[in-house]
Design a protein around this motif. Structure first.
Motif, PDB file in Angstrom:
ATOM      1  N   GLY A  17       2.136  -3.657   7.318  1.00 51.75           N
ATOM      2  CA  GLY A  17       1.602  -2.324   7.580  1.00 51.75           C
ATOM      3  C   GLY A  17       2.639  -1.342   8.071  1.00 51.75           C
ATOM      4  O   GLY A  17       2.296  -0.214   8.438  1.00 51.75           O
ATOM      5  N   ARG A  18       3.902  -1.764   8.091  1.00 55.47           N
ATOM      6  CA  ARG A  18       4.967  -0.877   8.556  1.00 55.47           C
ATOM      7  C   ARG A  18       5.460   0.007   7.421  1.00 55.47           C
ATOM      8  O   ARG A  18       5.403  -0.372   6.247  1.00 55.47           O
ATOM      9  CB  ARG A  18       6.136  -1.695   9.125  1.00 55.47           C
ATOM     10  N   GLU A  19       5.984   1.166   7.792  1.00 49.63           N
ATOM     11  CA  GLU A  19       6.511   2.081   6.803  1.00 49.63           C
ATOM     12  C   GLU A  19       7.775   1.499   6.174  1.00 49.63           C
ATOM     13  O   GLU A  19       8.701   1.074   6.872  1.00 49.63           O
ATOM     14  CB  GLU A  19       6.827   3.432   7.442  1.00 49.63           C
ATOM     15  N   ARG A  38       4.646  13.861   0.868  1.00 52.38           N
ATOM     16  CA  ARG A  38       5.492  12.674   0.755  1.00 52.38           C
ATOM     17  C   ARG A  38       4.639  11.433   0.534  1.00 52.38           C
ATOM     18  O   ARG A  38       3.567  11.269   1.136  1.00 52.38           O
ATOM     19  CB  ARG A  38       6.337  12.485   2.013  1.00 52.38           C
ATOM     20  N   ALA A  39       5.124  10.524  -0.318  1.00 51.84           N
ATOM     21  CA  ALA A  39       4.472   9.239  -0.556  1.00 51.84           C
ATOM     22  C   ALA A  39       5.139   8.206   0.335  1.00 51.84           C
ATOM     23  O   ALA A  39       6.360   7.987   0.246  1.00 51.84           O
ATOM     24  CB  ALA A  39       4.596   8.848  -2.014  1.00 51.84           C
ATOM     25  N   VAL A  40       4.351   7.587   1.212  1.00 49.73           N
ATOM     26  CA  VAL A  40       4.881   6.623   2.168  1.00 49.73           C
ATOM     27  C   VAL A  40       4.469   5.221   1.738  1.00 49.73           C
ATOM     28  O   VAL A  40       3.273   4.914   1.619  1.00 49.73           O
ATOM     29  CB  VAL A  40       4.374   6.916   3.591  1.00 49.73           C
ATOM     30  N   LEU A  41       5.462   4.355   1.521  1.00 50.73           N
ATOM     31  CA  LEU A  41       5.202   2.964   1.152  1.00 50.73           C
ATOM     32  C   LEU A  41       5.029   2.122   2.396  1.00 50.73           C
ATOM     33  O   LEU A  41       5.748   2.300   3.400  1.00 50.73           O
ATOM     34  CB  LEU A  41       6.362   2.413   0.316  1.00 50.73           C
ATOM     35  N   LEU A  42       4.078   1.191   2.343  1.00 54.67           N
ATOM     36  CA  LEU A  42       3.820   0.288   3.458  1.00 54.67           C
ATOM     37  C   LEU A  42       4.100  -1.147   3.032  1.00 54.67           C
ATOM     38  O   LEU A  42       3.783  -1.550   1.905  1.00 54.67           O
ATOM     39  CB  LEU A  42       2.373   0.417   3.926  1.00 54.67           C
ATOM     40  N   ASP A  43       4.670  -1.939   3.953  1.00 49.18           N
ATOM     41  CA  ASP A  43       4.945  -3.336   3.628  1.00 49.18           C
ATOM     42  C   ASP A  43       3.777  -4.224   4.042  1.00 49.18           C
ATOM     43  O   ASP A  43       2.728  -3.735   4.490  1.00 49.18           O
ATOM     44  CB  ASP A  43       6.257  -3.798   4.276  1.00 49.18           C
ATOM     45  N   ASP A  79       0.844  -1.196   0.000  1.00 48.11           N
ATOM     46  CA  ASP A  79       0.000   0.000   0.000  1.00 48.11           C
ATOM     47  C   ASP A  79       0.875   1.240   0.000  1.00 48.11           C
ATOM     48  O   ASP A  79       2.088   1.179   0.251  1.00 48.11           O
ATOM     49  CB  ASP A  79      -0.915  -0.002   1.224  1.00 48.11           C
ATOM     50  N   ILE A  80       0.242   2.365  -0.255  1.00 48.84           N
ATOM     51  CA  ILE A  80       0.923   3.650  -0.250  1.00 48.84           C
ATOM     52  C   ILE A  80      -0.041   4.686   0.301  1.00 48.84           C
ATOM     53  O   ILE A  80      -1.249   4.625   0.048  1.00 48.84           O
ATOM     54  CB  ILE A  80       1.379   4.032  -1.672  1.00 48.84           C
TER      55      ILE A  80
END
Length: 426
Positions: free
Chosen positions: A145-147, A137-142, A130-131
């Motif tokens: 659910g962590r950044e 800023r665009a934050v990617l999630l694994d 997810d993003i």
């Protein structure tokens, strides 16, 4: 454009090429890959004048020429009657264009080696799901659910099944195609084949068998061929249950010359079954994320444009970021630059595929008798060559590219031994 911190999801050819091109233009890039080790997937592919021109701008054309096999002709015949069904020759166009068949491993290693040499960061073992946008800023999630990183821009190069594309407000409708294909990369010892042609055999549109000379994966290795056989995905389990010997017998009945290839296959694990889907994201941007390659557009490989379209996406995105200091405007310019070319070739691929992979006997009849006859006329021969080349409309100008000088490439001392000068067979 100011220097951007850019996160690139996926270490396939599109992601690696994007990292190289954007880092050379001053941006800070990081590649994030879901597998524990970045590695090539698949058998062979065709690099067209479009994709080759992008590799030329990256300084990677020469090593690809050294590994690949020049393709002058795409030839297909009816497996039972021997009637010519398809005969597309690059020399129907001026300019000395050609295709280059390569192993996917060769394209991957050439790009990956350049990324490693440039010292670009590549983080593996991180599945992105997810993003979210936090400020600008665009934050990617694994997957937990962590950044996984915060960036000015995220480029999704993670392919057709991209979780980022599926979760985007721009997520396109996906049409799963009924037919896929078995692929294998095999030795060509004892095989009688044209080393400068993609050759196919058909039984109506339900069977398509092909041999593509695919060159070498690395310098010093022997050349190999990519072998493929189309199959309806719903029939996959039944074919496997009938066994390899039955499958081989069916293929030999269509094309006895394939025997040296089939003799190398002792286990289903040597064959990769590729499934295809048709999807196009309009536009290929959403917020602070740009989609390139199969995450933006994918379809059947019938026209052999997939890797080339991805490389054009990379060039167009880099060009847009160069030309506009505002990120939103640059992303809009990228979408506009690729719109017409992508839509045209997605439409052409969708239209052509049923003539070669479908249950329709009527379409196969039209292909074999009407289309094959019309295709012999000079205007249609040139039209088909421009479709295969990816140049039916100009894809270069909007991507900030100039097409490579193919006559000069053929004449270069380092290229002559690999491209050859053999006349195209009749």
């Amino acid at each position: 454009m100011k220097t951007l911190k850019i996160g690139i999801a996926g270490a396939g050819p599109a992601g690696l090429a994007a990292a190289l091109m954007l880092s050379r233009r001053g941006h800070q890039v990081e590649i994030v890959e879901r597998f524990d080790e970045a590695s090539p997937v698949g058998s062979g592919l065709m690099l067209q004048p479009t994709g080759l021109s992008v590799l030329d701008t990256l300084g990677l054309l020469e090593p690809m020429l050294a590994l690949g096999s020049r393709i002058d002709r795409l030839y297909g015949a009816d497996a039972k009657s021997g009637r010519t069904v398809l005969d597309v020759r690059y020399d129907a166009l001026s300019g000395g264009r050609f295709g280059l068949a390569v192993q996917r491993a060769a394209l991957f290693h050439t790009l990956h080696d350049a990324v490693v040499k440039a010292g670009l960061p590549l983080r593996t073992g991180c599945t992105l799901t997810d993003i979210r946008l936090v400020g600008d800023r665009a934050v990617l999630l694994d997957a937990s659910g962590r950044e996984a990183g915060a960036y000015d821009l995220v480029i999704d190069a993670s392919g057709t099944r991209s979780a980022l594309a599926a979760g985007s407000p721009r997520a396109p409708k996906v049409r799963e195609l009924a037919y896929g294909a078995f692929w294998a990369t095999l030795d060509s010892d004892g095989l009688h084949h044209d080393r400068h042609a993609l050759v196919q055999r058909y039984d109506r549109a339900k069977v398509m068998i092909g041999i593509l000379p695919a060159g070498r994966a690395r310098e010093g290795e022997k050349g190999r061929v990519a072998f493929f056989w189309s199959l309806k995905a719903a029939h996959l389990d039944a074919v496997r249950q009938e066994g390899l010997d039955r499958w081989k017998a069916v293929l030999l009945g269509y094309w006895p010359d394939c025997a040296p290839l089939l003799d190398q296959i002792d286990d289903w694990e040597q064959l990769t079954f590729a499934r295809y889907a048709h999807r196009t994201m309009h536009p290929p941007v959403s917020g602070r994320i740009a989609f390139i390659g199969d995450s933006a557009h994918s379809t059947s490989p019938q026209l052999g444009q997939g890797a080339n379209m991805a490389l054009l996406d990379v060039a167009a995105l880099a060009h847009a970021l160069d030309r506009d200091s505002d990120l939103d405007a640059a992303l809009a310019a990228y979408a506009a630059a690729r719109r017409n070319h992508v839509q045209l070739f997605q439409l052409l691929s969708l239209a052509f595929t049923p003539f070669y992979q479908s249950d329709s006997a009527a379409l196969a009849w039209v292909r074999d008798r009407l289309v094959a006859t019309v295709a012999r006329t000079p205007p249609i021969r040139a039209l088909l060559a421009s479709i295969v080349s990816g140049t039916l409309i100009d894809p270069f100008r909007s991507a900030g590219l100039s097409e490579s000088d193919w006559h000069a490439v053929r004449a270069a001392p380092d290229a002559r031994g690999h491209l050859g000068a053999r006349a195209i067979p009749t």
